[in-house]
Write an enzyme that holds these catalytic residues in place. Structure first.
Site, PDB file in Angstrom:
ATOM      1  N   PRO A  97     -13.250   5.850 -45.735  1.00 19.35           N
ATOM      2  CA  PRO A  97     -13.424   4.820 -46.222  1.00 19.35           C
ATOM      3  C   PRO A  97     -12.989   4.792 -47.851  1.00 19.35           C
ATOM      4  CG  PRO A  97     -15.459   5.512 -44.860  1.00 19.35           C
ATOM      5  CD  PRO A  97     -14.559   6.604 -44.959  1.00 19.35           C
ATOM      6  N   GLU A 102     -20.316  14.023 -42.295  1.00 21.13           N
ATOM      7  CA  GLU A 102     -20.396  13.441 -43.633  1.00 21.13           C
ATOM      8  C   GLU A 102     -18.854  13.520 -44.143  1.00 21.13           C
ATOM      9  OE1 GLU A 102     -23.279  11.854 -43.857  1.00 21.13           O
ATOM     10  OE2 GLU A 102     -23.789  13.348 -42.344  1.00 21.13           O
ATOM     11  N   ARG A 104       2.954  -1.352 -31.562  1.00 18.81           N
ATOM     12  CA  ARG A 104       3.332  -2.612 -31.002  1.00 18.81           C
ATOM     13  C   ARG A 104       4.571  -3.041 -31.912  1.00 18.81           C
ATOM     14  NH1 ARG A 104       2.003  -6.798 -34.436  1.00 18.81           N
ATOM     15  NH2 ARG A 104       1.767  -8.448 -32.435  1.00 18.81           N
ATOM     16  N   ASP A 163       4.187 -12.744 -36.491  1.00 13.34           N
ATOM     17  CA  ASP A 163       2.724 -12.361 -36.513  1.00 13.34           C
ATOM     18  C   ASP A 163       2.145 -12.890 -37.776  1.00 13.34           C
ATOM     19  OD1 ASP A 163       2.865 -10.626 -34.640  1.00 13.34           O
ATOM     20  OD2 ASP A 163       2.925  -8.906 -35.453  1.00 13.34           O
TER      21      ASP A 163
END
Ligand code: 9WO
Length: 253
Positions: free
Chosen positions: A89, A116, A154, A169
Site C-alpha cells: 500500500p 506487517e 492480457r 480498452d
C-alpha cells in the site's frame, strides 16, 4: 514475458493465471509465471520466515535472509535483468500507463509480503519499485501480484483474440468504457438503444464516444481534467449533458 513471484503462498498466485485470456496466454507460452517460496530458503527445523517487530507492538515482520535467497534464486532462474517490484500500500499507484510500460519488459520479479510487511533494509537494497494497486490493505501482496500479472498478461501480443481489443480498452484513451448490450433486443429489463441496431456505423461510433465521455464526466470527472477534448468530443459531451439534465457529477455516497 516471464514473471517470477516470491511468495509464501505459491498456489495463491498460480490460481490467478489458470483461466480465460490469461490461462490461454500461459498455455501458449506468451506468459510464463514461476513462484519462489522463501520458506524453502529458511533455516532450521522450524524454517522461520518472520520475527517480531523491532520497537515492539503486535505482529511479525518477514526476515531478510529467506527473502534475499528466494530473490537470488528467482534472479538466476532466467537470463536478463529483472526489476524487483514489491506490492504494498506504500507503493506508487498502478495505472494503465504503468501496466503498458511493464508489459513491454521481457521479465520482472514480483515480491509479495505477508504479516506487517518485510524488513525495510531488504526493500532498500533489493527492491527497484514499490507498487500499490489501490488504497486499501490486503492480508498480503499475492492478490495484488495476481492483479498485476492479469493486467500485463492480457497485453502480451496475441493474448487477446481481437488485436483491437486492447486499444479499445477502458483507460487506453483515458476515458471510461461505453455500455454494452447483447440479445435479446427486447427484454423485460428494457430495450437495446435503437442507434445500436441502426446499422449506421458512424452513428454507433458517435453514440459510443458520447457515452464514454458522459460516463467519465458523471463518474470520474477528474479523468476528464487530464484530457484536452477536441471540438467533436466537446459537442458530444454537451449533447450528453443536455440529455442528462438534472444528473450531475456523482457525489460521494
Ligand atoms: C498491516 C497492518 C496492521 C496494522 C496496521 C497497519 C498495517 N498495515 C499492514 C500492512 O500494510 N500489511 C501488508 C500486507 C504488508 C505488505 C503485504 N500486505 C499487503 C499488500 N497488504 N496490502 C497490500 C497491497 C499491495 C498492493 N496494493 C494494495 C495493497
Amino acid at each position: 514475458m516471464r514473471i517470477d513471484v516470491v511468495t509464501l503462498f505459491p498456489e495463491f498466485v498460480q490460481q490467478g493465471i489458470g483461466f480465460g485470456v490469461i490461462g490461454r496466454a500461459a498455455e501458449r507460452g506468451l506468459l510464463e509465471v514461476e513462484a519462489w517460496n522463501p520458506r524453502d530458503y529458511a533455516e532450521g527445523g522450524y524454517r522461520r520466515v518472520d520475527d517480531s517487530v523491532c520497537g515492539g507492538g503486535p505482529g511479525m515482520v518477514m526476515l531478510i535472509e529467506p527473502l534475499r535467497k528466494a530473490l537470488a534464486a528467482a534472479r538466476q532462474a532466467a537470463a536478463g535483468k529483472a526489476p524487483v517490484i514489491y506490492l504494498s500500500p506504500q507503493g506508487r499507484r498502478l495505472t494503465q500507463d504503468k501496466v503498458r510500460q511493464l508489459a513491454s519488459l521481457p521479465r520482472m520479479i514480483l515480491l509479495c509480503g505477508r504479516y506487517e510487511g518485510i524488513d525495510e533494509r531488504l526493500v532498500e537494497r533489493e527492491v527497484d519499485e514499490e507498487l500499490s494497486i489501490g488504497d486499501y490493505v490486503l492480508s498480503g501482496g499475492e492478490l495484488a501480484a495476481a492483479v498485476v500479472i492479469d493486467a500485463i498478461g492480457r497485453l502480451q501480443e496475441g493474448a487477446l483474440g481481437d488485436a483491437q481489443s486492447a486499444l479499445q480498452d477502458s483507460f487506453s484513451v483515458g476515458l471510461l468504457d461505453c455500455p454494452h448490450y447483447t440479445r435479446p433486443v427486447g427484454h423485460e429489463f428494457g430495450e437495446v438503444p435503437a442507434v445500436l441496431l441502426s446499422g449506421d456505423h458512424a452513428a454507433v461510433n458517435r453514440w459510443r464516444r458520447m457515452q464514454s465521455l458522459g460516463r467519465t464526466w458523471l463518474r470520474r470527472p477528474e479523468l476528464l481534467e487530464n484530457l484536452t477534448l477536441g471540438q467533436d468530443d466537446q459537442r458530444l459531451l454537451e449533447e450528453f449533458k443536455r440529455e442528462h439534465k438534472g444528473q450531475t457529477h456523482e457525489q460521494d455516497h
